[in-house]
Write a protein that holds these residues in place. Structure first.
Motif, PDB file in Angstrom:
ATOM      1  N   THR A  45       0.863  -1.180   0.000  1.00 31.58           N
ATOM      2  CA  THR A  45       0.000   0.000   0.000  1.00 31.58           C
ATOM      3  C   THR A  45       0.898   1.229   0.000  1.00 31.58           C
ATOM      4  OG1 THR A  45      -1.715  -1.133   1.260  1.00 31.58           O
ATOM      5  CG2 THR A  45      -1.787   1.266   1.253  1.00 31.58           C
ATOM      6  N   LYS A  46       0.570   2.195  -0.825  1.00 29.18           N
ATOM      7  CA  LYS A  46       1.336   3.428  -0.857  1.00 29.18           C
ATOM      8  C   LYS A  46       0.382   4.605  -0.737  1.00 29.18           C
ATOM      9  CE  LYS A  46       4.803   6.030  -3.320  1.00 29.18           C
ATOM     10  NZ  LYS A  46       5.714   6.136  -4.437  1.00 29.18           N
ATOM     11  N   VAL A  47       0.730   5.536   0.142  1.00 25.23           N
ATOM     12  CA  VAL A  47      -0.070   6.744   0.342  1.00 25.23           C
ATOM     13  C   VAL A  47       0.799   7.939  -0.025  1.00 25.23           C
ATOM     14  CG1 VAL A  47      -1.336   8.133   2.003  1.00 25.23           C
ATOM     15  CG2 VAL A  47      -1.370   5.650   2.198  1.00 25.23           C
ATOM     16  N   THR A  48       0.263   8.819  -0.820  1.00 26.24           N
ATOM     17  CA  THR A  48       1.008  10.019  -1.211  1.00 26.24           C
ATOM     18  C   THR A  48       0.046  11.200  -1.340  1.00 26.24           C
ATOM     19  OG1 THR A  48       2.631  10.911  -2.752  1.00 26.24           O
ATOM     20  CG2 THR A  48       0.846   9.632  -3.703  1.00 26.24           C
ATOM     21  N   THR A  49       0.608  12.404  -1.243  1.00 21.31           N
ATOM     22  CA  THR A  49      -0.178  13.634  -1.402  1.00 21.31           C
ATOM     23  C   THR A  49       0.449  14.465  -2.514  1.00 21.31           C
ATOM     24  OG1 THR A  49      -0.782  13.657   0.928  1.00 21.31           O
ATOM     25  CG2 THR A  49      -0.998  15.725  -0.263  1.00 21.31           C
ATOM     26  N   VAL A  50      -0.382  14.923  -3.418  1.00 24.62           N
ATOM     27  CA  VAL A  50       0.060  15.777  -4.519  1.00 24.62           C
ATOM     28  C   VAL A  50      -0.630  17.127  -4.348  1.00 24.62           C
ATOM     29  CG1 VAL A  50       0.091  16.088  -7.023  1.00 24.62           C
ATOM     30  CG2 VAL A  50       0.311  13.787  -6.042  1.00 24.62           C
ATOM     31  N   THR A  51       0.169  18.198  -4.341  1.00 24.32           N
ATOM     32  CA  THR A  51      -0.373  19.557  -4.188  1.00 24.32           C
ATOM     33  C   THR A  51      -0.024  20.367  -5.430  1.00 24.32           C
ATOM     34  OG1 THR A  51      -0.058  19.446  -1.803  1.00 24.32           O
ATOM     35  CG2 THR A  51      -0.374  21.621  -2.753  1.00 24.32           C
ATOM     36  N   THR A  52      -1.008  21.106  -5.937  1.00 26.22           N
ATOM     37  CA  THR A  52      -0.755  21.976  -7.088  1.00 26.22           C
ATOM     38  C   THR A  52      -1.541  23.275  -6.913  1.00 26.22           C
ATOM     39  OG1 THR A  52      -0.678  22.082  -9.499  1.00 26.22           O
ATOM     40  CG2 THR A  52      -2.613  21.057  -8.542  1.00 26.22           C
ATOM     41  N   ASN A  53      -0.992  24.348  -7.451  1.00 25.58           N
ATOM     42  CA  ASN A  53      -1.655  25.654  -7.437  1.00 25.58           C
ATOM     43  C   ASN A  53      -2.135  25.968  -8.846  1.00 25.58           C
ATOM     44  OD1 ASN A  53      -1.228  26.262  -4.699  1.00 25.58           O
ATOM     45  ND2 ASN A  53       0.861  26.846  -5.143  1.00 25.58           N
ATOM     46  N   ILE A  54      -3.413  26.321  -8.949  1.00 28.16           N
ATOM     47  CA  ILE A  54      -4.027  26.605 -10.239  1.00 28.16           C
ATOM     48  C   ILE A  54      -4.453  28.076 -10.261  1.00 28.16           C
ATOM     49  CG2 ILE A  54      -5.887  25.975 -11.826  1.00 28.16           C
ATOM     50  CD1 ILE A  54      -6.031  23.310 -10.118  1.00 28.16           C
ATOM     51  N   PRO A  55      -3.796  28.915 -11.088  1.00 24.26           N
ATOM     52  CA  PRO A  55      -4.229  30.316 -11.167  1.00 24.26           C
ATOM     53  C   PRO A  55      -5.581  30.413 -11.878  1.00 24.26           C
ATOM     54  CG  PRO A  55      -2.401  29.911 -12.667  1.00 24.26           C
ATOM     55  CD  PRO A  55      -2.642  28.643 -11.922  1.00 24.26           C
ATOM     56  N   ILE A  56      -6.506  31.097 -11.247  1.00 28.80           N
ATOM     57  CA  ILE A  56      -7.855  31.247 -11.792  1.00 28.80           C
ATOM     58  C   ILE A  56      -8.017  32.612 -12.473  1.00 28.80           C
ATOM     59  CG2 ILE A  56     -10.319  31.343 -11.207  1.00 28.80           C
ATOM     60  CD1 ILE A  56      -9.066  28.568 -11.012  1.00 28.80           C
ATOM     61  N   ALA A  57      -7.522  33.656 -11.817  1.00 31.94           N
ATOM     62  CA  ALA A  57      -7.641  35.010 -12.376  1.00 31.94           C
ATOM     63  C   ALA A  57      -6.474  35.852 -11.881  1.00 31.94           C
ATOM     64  CB  ALA A  57      -8.963  35.652 -11.958  1.00 31.94           C
ATOM     65  N   MET A  58      -6.062  36.812 -12.702  1.00 34.80           N
ATOM     66  CA  MET A  58      -5.041  37.761 -12.281  1.00 34.80           C
ATOM     67  C   MET A  58      -5.232  39.055 -13.047  1.00 34.80           C
ATOM     68  SD  MET A  58      -1.623  36.132 -14.025  1.00 34.80           S
ATOM     69  CE  MET A  58      -1.958  34.440 -13.581  1.00 34.80           C
ATOM     70  N   GLY A  59      -4.885  40.141 -12.391  1.00 36.80           N
ATOM     71  CA  GLY A  59      -5.033  41.426 -13.051  1.00 36.80           C
ATOM     72  C   GLY A  59      -4.501  42.560 -12.209  1.00 36.80           C
ATOM     73  N   MET A  60      -4.362  43.703 -12.834  1.00 28.81           N
ATOM     74  CA  MET A  60      -3.865  44.902 -12.188  1.00 28.81           C
ATOM     75  C   MET A  60      -5.043  45.786 -11.814  1.00 28.81           C
ATOM     76  SD  MET A  60      -1.122  46.621 -11.335  1.00 28.81           S
ATOM     77  CE  MET A  60       0.230  46.020 -12.320  1.00 28.81           C
ATOM     78  N   ILE A  61      -5.069  46.234 -10.576  1.00 30.44           N
ATOM     79  CA  ILE A  61      -6.083  47.193 -10.132  1.00 30.44           C
ATOM     80  C   ILE A  61      -5.377  48.533  -9.984  1.00 30.44           C
ATOM     81  CG2 ILE A  61      -7.677  47.842  -8.296  1.00 30.44           C
ATOM     82  CD1 ILE A  61      -8.023  44.864  -7.720  1.00 30.44           C
ATOM     83  N   GLN A  62      -5.832  49.516 -10.753  1.00 26.92           N
ATOM     84  CA  GLN A  62      -5.200  50.822 -10.748  1.00 26.92           C
ATOM     85  C   GLN A  62      -6.118  51.839 -10.088  1.00 26.92           C
ATOM     86  OE1 GLN A  62      -4.326  51.550 -14.875  1.00 26.92           O
ATOM     87  NE2 GLN A  62      -2.436  50.370 -14.785  1.00 26.92           N
ATOM     88  N   GLY A  63      -5.581  52.512  -9.085  1.00 33.43           N
ATOM     89  CA  GLY A  63      -6.308  53.594  -8.430  1.00 33.43           C
ATOM     90  C   GLY A  63      -5.808  54.920  -8.967  1.00 33.43           C
ATOM     91  N   ASP A  64      -6.439  55.990  -8.521  1.00 32.54           N
ATOM     92  CA  ASP A  64      -6.009  57.327  -8.928  1.00 32.54           C
ATOM     93  C   ASP A  64      -4.710  57.687  -8.224  1.00 32.54           C
ATOM     94  OD1 ASP A  64      -8.257  57.667 -10.502  1.00 32.54           O
ATOM     95  OD2 ASP A  64      -9.428  58.485  -8.842  1.00 32.54           O
TER      96      ASP A  64
END
Length: 84
Positions: A45-64
């Protein structure tokens, strides 16, 4: 001979916000997925954990950009400067 797989998935939404200049921010929304997998095979029996990061959205927020920013140059216009 057969192998059996059992798994469960955990997800978490993680925002990343980085300051960029005056009144600007770069925002990235990431889904972190953790998959816990158990592999059952004859005599092992083998137990393992796989972790990954999935970018969903990205953007620049510009203020005055302000016409006046108090604190950028702390000694300009202060009474300490006038006395020197």
């Amino acid at each position: 001979s057969q192998c059996y797989y059992f798994f469960d998935v955990e997800t978490d939404v993680k925002p990343e916000i980085k300051s960029y200049g005056i009144n600007n921010a770069f925002v990235k929304i990431i889904v972190e997925a953790k998959v816990h997998v158990s592999i059952l095979a004859p005599f092992s029996t083998k137990v393992t954990t796989v972790t990954t990061n999935i970018p969903i959205a990205m953007g620049m927020i510009q203020g005055d950009v302000p016409g006046f920013y108090n604190g950028m140059f702390p000694n300009v216009g202060s009474s300490k400067n006038a006395e020197q």
